[in-house]
Design a protein around this motif. Structure first.
Motif, PDB file in Angstrom:
ATOM      1  N   HIS A 395      -7.552   3.659  -3.319  1.00  6.45           N
ATOM      2  CA  HIS A 395      -6.720   2.220  -3.691  1.00  6.45           C
ATOM      3  C   HIS A 395      -6.864   2.176  -5.351  1.00  6.45           C
ATOM      4  O   HIS A 395      -5.892   1.591  -5.792  1.00  6.45           O
ATOM      5  CB  HIS A 395      -7.644   1.301  -2.862  1.00  6.45           C
ATOM      6  N   ILE A 398      -3.896   4.269  -6.664  1.00  7.02           N
ATOM      7  CA  ILE A 398      -2.465   3.741  -6.142  1.00  7.02           C
ATOM      8  C   ILE A 398      -2.548   2.385  -7.466  1.00  7.02           C
ATOM      9  O   ILE A 398      -1.300   2.207  -8.060  1.00  7.02           O
ATOM     10  CB  ILE A 398      -2.366   2.769  -5.008  1.00  7.02           C
ATOM     11  N   ALA A 399      -3.438   1.517  -7.580  1.00  8.22           N
ATOM     12  CA  ALA A 399      -3.513   0.524  -8.648  1.00  8.22           C
ATOM     13  C   ALA A 399      -3.255   1.049 -10.068  1.00  8.22           C
ATOM     14  O   ALA A 399      -2.361   0.627 -10.730  1.00  8.22           O
ATOM     15  CB  ALA A 399      -4.752  -0.146  -8.483  1.00  8.22           C
ATOM     16  N   GLU A 423       4.572  -4.433  -1.784  1.00 10.07           N
ATOM     17  CA  GLU A 423       3.675  -4.921  -0.681  1.00 10.07           C
ATOM     18  C   GLU A 423       2.549  -3.857  -0.289  1.00 10.07           C
ATOM     19  O   GLU A 423       2.921  -2.769  -0.213  1.00 10.07           O
ATOM     20  CB  GLU A 423       4.549  -4.915   0.793  1.00 10.07           C
ATOM     21  N   ARG A 424       1.333  -4.319  -0.509  1.00  7.70           N
ATOM     22  CA  ARG A 424       0.264  -3.361  -0.191  1.00  7.70           C
ATOM     23  C   ARG A 424      -0.198  -3.694   1.025  1.00  7.70           C
ATOM     24  O   ARG A 424      -0.967  -4.782   1.387  1.00  7.70           O
ATOM     25  CB  ARG A 424      -0.968  -3.748  -1.334  1.00  7.70           C
ATOM     26  N   CYS A 425      -0.256  -2.679   2.174  1.00  5.25           N
ATOM     27  CA  CYS A 425      -0.667  -2.826   3.347  1.00  5.25           C
ATOM     28  C   CYS A 425      -1.941  -1.837   3.453  1.00  5.25           C
ATOM     29  O   CYS A 425      -1.652  -0.596   4.053  1.00  5.25           O
ATOM     30  CB  CYS A 425       0.143  -2.425   4.655  1.00  5.25           C
ATOM     31  N   PHE A 426      -2.893  -2.291   2.704  1.00  3.49           N
ATOM     32  CA  PHE A 426      -4.156  -1.100   2.636  1.00  3.49           C
ATOM     33  C   PHE A 426      -5.059  -1.241   3.747  1.00  3.49           C
ATOM     34  O   PHE A 426      -5.268  -2.267   4.537  1.00  3.49           O
ATOM     35  CB  PHE A 426      -5.008  -1.779   1.291  1.00  3.49           C
ATOM     36  N   CYS A 468       6.967  -0.712  -0.022  1.00  5.92           N
ATOM     37  CA  CYS A 468       5.438  -0.971   0.613  1.00  5.92           C
ATOM     38  C   CYS A 468       4.717   0.073   0.791  1.00  5.92           C
ATOM     39  O   CYS A 468       5.170   1.288   0.993  1.00  5.92           O
ATOM     40  CB  CYS A 468       6.140  -1.327   2.362  1.00  5.92           C
ATOM     41  N   ILE A 469       3.479   0.086   0.461  1.00  7.27           N
ATOM     42  CA  ILE A 469       2.479   1.015   0.244  1.00  7.27           C
ATOM     43  C   ILE A 469       1.498   0.737   1.318  1.00  7.27           C
ATOM     44  O   ILE A 469       0.577  -0.287   1.393  1.00  7.27           O
ATOM     45  CB  ILE A 469       1.884   0.983  -1.187  1.00  7.27           C
ATOM     46  N   ARG A 470       1.244   1.889   2.058  1.00  6.14           N
ATOM     47  CA  ARG A 470       0.218   1.712   3.259  1.00  6.14           C
ATOM     48  C   ARG A 470      -0.863   2.961   3.009  1.00  6.14           C
ATOM     49  O   ARG A 470      -0.424   3.806   2.792  1.00  6.14           O
ATOM     50  CB  ARG A 470       1.099   1.876   4.836  1.00  6.14           C
ATOM     51  N   THR A 471      -2.019   2.409   3.435  1.00  6.95           N
ATOM     52  CA  THR A 471      -3.001   3.516   3.624  1.00  6.95           C
ATOM     53  C   THR A 471      -3.627   3.419   4.953  1.00  6.95           C
ATOM     54  O   THR A 471      -3.851   2.377   5.650  1.00  6.95           O
ATOM     55  CB  THR A 471      -4.181   3.258   2.701  1.00  6.95           C
TER      56      THR A 471
END
Length: 561
Positions: A395, A398-399, A423-426, A468-471
């Motif tokens: 994370h 990514i930031a 959009e951060r879907c962490f 959208c960024i997902r982890t």
């Protein structure tokens, strides 16, 4: 004593002077098959000292066809001297067929001897049975017997030599096939008549055509499956000069694009040619990646140097803004004294500066200077590339990449990352992973830039650009997905997005190396996985999986984040 015995004994003294020589290859094994014991005795007397090609004779005996068959199934013989009429009128002829049915006796020669020639006519016997000679016992002298034996042994010897040559040829062919099979190069042999005589496994894999379908065929169509021009091959065979073309990018008829080295060698002695194809796609990609890595290192060093140089004037600008503010501060005695000496009042000067928004502009200068200082600091951090892998928080990576991306824009191409809705879907929590942090930041930054460049106002047509960024934490590693709502990537292009130098951007707008370098970093450097998928809702999605253990071969499955 029979007439046969009389004649053999009569001629025996003619060769009595021959002394047996040392056998270099072992004795010639001969089986005598006859139901008359006298025939065995006389044959033994005539042949016991016979020598052929430096090898003596070793006789074995059988009194019936059945007894002979038992011996023949256990032993091999160079020659069988065979009576026709024994326990039955055709016992000898039936034994001939039995001998010819035994593969181990393929080189065994047969001389038929009969005391009843009228019962088994010579012409019919020679035509219907695979024998070497047919003798009438009534006219068989010792010399004729020796001649028949010499002739049969010579035939046996040649058959054995031919057999050995065939076996050696088969062994050589097997060795050649094993060698051709082990070669990574596609090898095609062409005869003088233009037919394919060699098609190794690599050629099968590259063309999709099995060897059995192409061997013996005209070379034109099979070589077309390898994208080799038939006219070029004809020219090489006629001119007798080798043709070589290196690093040739071709698309095969089955749709696969490769980079290859092509060699066509004429074979003047045989009149044909040999085609060799080396698929060097991986090598070419690695070489290009090495070149790009060197460029990136050079750019990183240059960026670091520029950042250091920019720090000095930026420092002067910020210090100057701070000095101006201090010189306008009415609480400082030095400012009050200087204003009084020049006939000014600081209160009036403050009202003037407020009315003309001079302080506002000073704030803008300070803000821009500090923002530039942050960019320079980020450039310095990004340029400090380190191959050493350390545990890192995904994370945070990514930031950091997003912070760099937010400073990216292109007025000419009308894209600005600040206009993209992120959009951060962490995942609520992620374990740290071993990685080279700056390299993973480089991969993410490249994906963010590509998404922003694809979602220009002209393309989006009043739609809001969204990223959208997902982890997610999977069983074998950490998954990162970067999905945009842009125009997407067509299927025919999606197969090539990781190819070096492949780009859909206009000339001068892209190198086509961003994704290939990113693929190298994720897959080769970190042992992870990198996939491009096309969401049903449109846009493009790139999925990265970084393993929990450093190195190659994480073996993660393609699971959605």
């Amino acid at each position: 004593m029979s007439q046969l015995q009389d004649e053999i004994i009569l001629f025996a003294p003619d060769d009595a002077h021959e002394a047996p020589r040392q056998s270099a290859g072992g004795a010639w094994d001969i089986l005598v098959v006859d139901d008359d014991e006298a025939v065995h005795a006389v044959t033994r007397m005539v042949l016991q000292h016979l020598v052929f090609d430096g090898r003596s004779i070793r006789l074995d005996h059988a009194g019936s066809a059945a007894g002979a068959e038992e011996k023949l199934r256990r032993n091999t013989y160079a020659l069988v001297l065979l009576d026709v009429v024994m326990e039955t009128d055709n016992a000898g002829l039936e034994l001939v067929r039995c001998i010819r049915d035994l593969p181990a006796l393929a080189e065994t020669r047969i001389v038929l001897c009969t005391g009843h020639p009228g019962q088994a006519p010579e012409e019919r016997i020679m035509m219907d049975y695979d024998i070497d000679d047919y003798r009438d016992k009534s006219g068989l002298t010792s010399q004729r017997l020796k001649t028949a034996v010499f002739s049969a042994l010579r035939s046996h010897q040649r058959l054995c030599e031919n057999r050995d040559q065939r076996l050696e040829l088969a062994r050589s062919r097997n060795r050649l096939q094993a060698l051709m099979g082990a070669l990574p190069s596609a090898i095609v042999g062409i005869s003088a008549g233009g037919h394919i005589i060699l098609w190794n496994p690599a050629a099968e894999r590259l063309s999709g055509l099995p060897e059995g379908e192409v061997t013996g065929r005209d070379f034109a169509q099979p070589l077309e499956q390898l994208s080799v021009d038939a006219a070029l091959l004809h020219r090489v065979m006629q001119d007798g000069e080798t043709y070589t073309r290196l690093r040739e990018r071709v698309t095969l008829p089955q749709g696969t694009t490769i980079v290859r080295d092509l060699h066509i060698h004429p074979v003047p002695q045989a009149g044909g040619a040999v085609v060799r194809l080396d698929d060097v796609s991986v090598r070419d990609r690695m070489e290009n990646l090495m070149v790009q890595s060197e460029k990136m290192l050079s750019l990183g060093s240059m960026a670091a140097g520029m950042a250091h140089e920019l720090n000095n004037p930026l420092g002067a600008v910020l210090q100057g803004v701070d000095t101006v503010r201090r010189r306008l501060d009415g609480a400082l005695p030095a400012n009050v004294r200087a204003a009084h000496e020049t006939g000014l009042t600081l209160a009036a000067l403050g009202r003037y500066m407020e009315q003309r928004r001079i302080l506002y502009f000073l704030d803008g200068i300070e803000h821009a200077g500090r923002r530039a200082a942050v960019i320079v600091r980020d450039m310095l951090d990004f340029s400090r590339q380190s191959g050493e892998k350390q545990p890192a928080d995904v994370h945070r990576l990514i930031a950091a990449a997003l912070e760099l991306a937010e400073k990216s824009y292109d007025l000419h191409d009308a894209w600005d990352f600040r206009n993209v809705q992120v959009e951060r879907c962490f995942a609520s929590s992620l374990p740290q992973i071993p990685c080279a942090a700056q390299e993973i930041e480089q991969v993410l930054l490249n994906l963010f830039h590509n998404a922003a460049q694809a979602m220009t106002p002209e393309v989006m047509q009043n739609r809001t650009p969204r990223l959208c960024i997902r982890t997610a934490a999977l069983e074998t590693g950490v998954c990162i997905e970067v999905e945009d709502n842009g125009p997407g990537i067509p299927e025919d292009i999606s197969k090539r997005v990781f190819d070096p130098f492949f780009t859909t951007k206009p000339p001068g707008k892209g190198t086509g190396l961003g994704l290939s370098v990113s693929f190298h970093i994720v897959v080769d450097r970190h042992g992870g996985e990198f996939h491009m998928i096309s969401p049903e809702s449109g846009g493009a999605c790139f999925r990265i999986l970084l393993p929990y253990t450093a190195g190659r071969g994480a073996g993660a499955q393609q699971q959605a984040c």
